[in-house]
Design an enzyme around this catalytic site. Structure first.
Site, mmCIF file in Angstrom:
data_model
loop_
_atom_site.group_PDB
_atom_site.id
_atom_site.type_symbol
_atom_site.label_atom_id
_atom_site.label_comp_id
_atom_site.label_asym_id
_atom_site.label_seq_id
_atom_site.Cartn_x
_atom_site.Cartn_y
_atom_site.Cartn_z
ATOM 1 N N GLU A 119 0.890 -1.171 0.000
ATOM 2 C CA GLU A 119 0.000 0.000 0.000
ATOM 3 C C GLU A 119 0.915 1.204 0.000
ATOM 4 O O GLU A 119 1.689 1.427 0.925
ATOM 5 C CB GLU A 119 -0.916 -0.026 1.226
ATOM 6 C CG GLU A 119 -2.044 0.999 1.139
ATOM 7 C CD GLU A 119 -1.734 2.258 1.909
ATOM 8 O OE1 GLU A 119 -1.592 3.298 1.245
ATOM 9 O OE2 GLU A 119 -1.627 2.211 3.134
ATOM 10 N N CYS A 167 -2.730 8.031 4.274
ATOM 11 C CA CYS A 167 -2.820 7.760 2.837
ATOM 12 C C CYS A 167 -4.187 8.102 2.254
ATOM 13 O O CYS A 167 -4.291 8.430 1.075
ATOM 14 C CB CYS A 167 -2.505 6.295 2.567
ATOM 15 S SG CYS A 167 -0.843 5.807 3.044
#
Length: 333
Positions: free
Chosen positions: A84, A118
């Protein structure tokens, strides 16, 4: 091996100690603070490497992927890779949107955790017909945000994590201040005592402006105001102008618009929200990930992630054996 981030070693260590106290057998997870270069040099090429579960920049993950590829002939098995990386998460506003919930989503989505997550909202597309009302309310509510010590729970924001982050975020704000294509509507920074970047909102006339395309990882929200009749162009820019596809949200009251936009943004967000901020996935219940350069879309969540680290094995035991070589279908009629 658990290699913590340099800027989060203490919190990671305490969590590791909690796992041991809860009954995790010693040696199942080995907590190993180290530089990224040391891990890449010593662990990643090791013949016994079974897999890599990574959170970080797309550049670093790409380099690790290449290193594993270069060493694939030396491994005892094919290592599994889950990553990720980054995001340039969006809020797309349809002309039918309800404004007060939109303002809440923009502020919470962009400025919680100082925008250093994020999934934080980093870009927004707002129709001209709504912009005057959105701008007035958004700036008013943003000005009310309290910034300070995180131990004071009345503060929505605190300092960013370190000098490097401060300098990087500051450079984007300076860039916008110096550009003829953008205006900093609110926001500033101060490192006289701690690395504080205050909630910053930028308005740009260029949908491909630098702060609309690059990951900033800070409390900076850039807004592009599109003409209502040019919504198709705004949708195209939202879909195509960044390399990321982590999270995103749309705001609309029209059910027809919601259905249409959800289809348009099929490949722009691994976590997609309707009339909500593009953050807040529930760990343990929702998978979290994204496509394109945001990662492999299978990082955390429920059993979806656990299955990535297990190997299915089929075992058959025959309790009715046969001594006949021929099958029934081979019998002569």
């Amino acid at each position: 091996i658990w290699k913590p981030a340099r800027t989060a070693m203490l919190s990671n260590y305490y969590f590791y100690m909690m796992l041991l106290e809860a009954g995790l057998p010693p040696g199942v997870i080995n907590f190993l603070p180290a530089s990224g270069s040391a891990i890449s040099r010593l662990v990643v090429p090791h013949p016994d490497l079974g897999g890599l579960n990574f959170t970080g920049s797309d550049a670093t993950f790409s380099n690790l992927w290449k290193t594993i590829g270069d060493n694939v002939s030396t491994y005892r098995q094919y290592p599994r890779m889950v990553g990720e990386t980054g995001g340039k998460d969006f809020i797309f506003v349809h002309p039918s949107a309800d404004i007060p919930p939109l303002i809440s989503a923009m502020i919470r989505g962009a400025f919680e955790y100082q925008g250093q997550k994020c999934a934080a909202a980093s870009r927004a597309y707002v129709p001209q017909s709504l912009w005057p009302q959105v701008k007035e309310l958004l700036l008013m509510k943003t000005a009310e945000i309290k910034v300070g010590d995180p131990c004071d729970f009345t503060n929505l924001m605190a300092a960013v994590i370190d000098r490097s982050a401060f300098d990087s975020i500051k450079s984007y704000i300076d860039y916008a201040n110096e550009s003829e294509e953008a205006e900093v509507l609110i926001g500033h920074y101060d490192d006289s005592k701690g690395f504080f970047v205050y909630p910053t909102i930028i308005e740009t006339t260029n949908p491909r402006f630098k702060t609309m395309r690059e990951e900033i990882f800070g409390p900076v929200l850039t807004i592009y105001v599109y003409e209502d009749e040019e919504i198709d162009s705004a949708i195209r820019h939202c879909k195509e102008d960044t390399i990321y596809a982590l999270t995103g949200s749309i705001f609309a009251k029209s059910r027809e618009a919601i259905v249409s936009l959800e289809e348009e943004f099929n490949y722009t967000a691994g976590n997609f929200y309707i009339n909500d901020k593009p953050t807040g996935s529930t760990v343990g219940l929702q998978p979290f990930g994204g496509s394109m350069m945001s990662g492999t879309n299978d990082k955390t969540g429920t059993t979806m992630n656990l299955y990535r680290w297990t190997s299915a094995r089929t075992i058959k035991e025959n309790f009715v054996p046969t001594d006949d070589v021929n099958y029934i279908s081979m019998q002569e009629r």
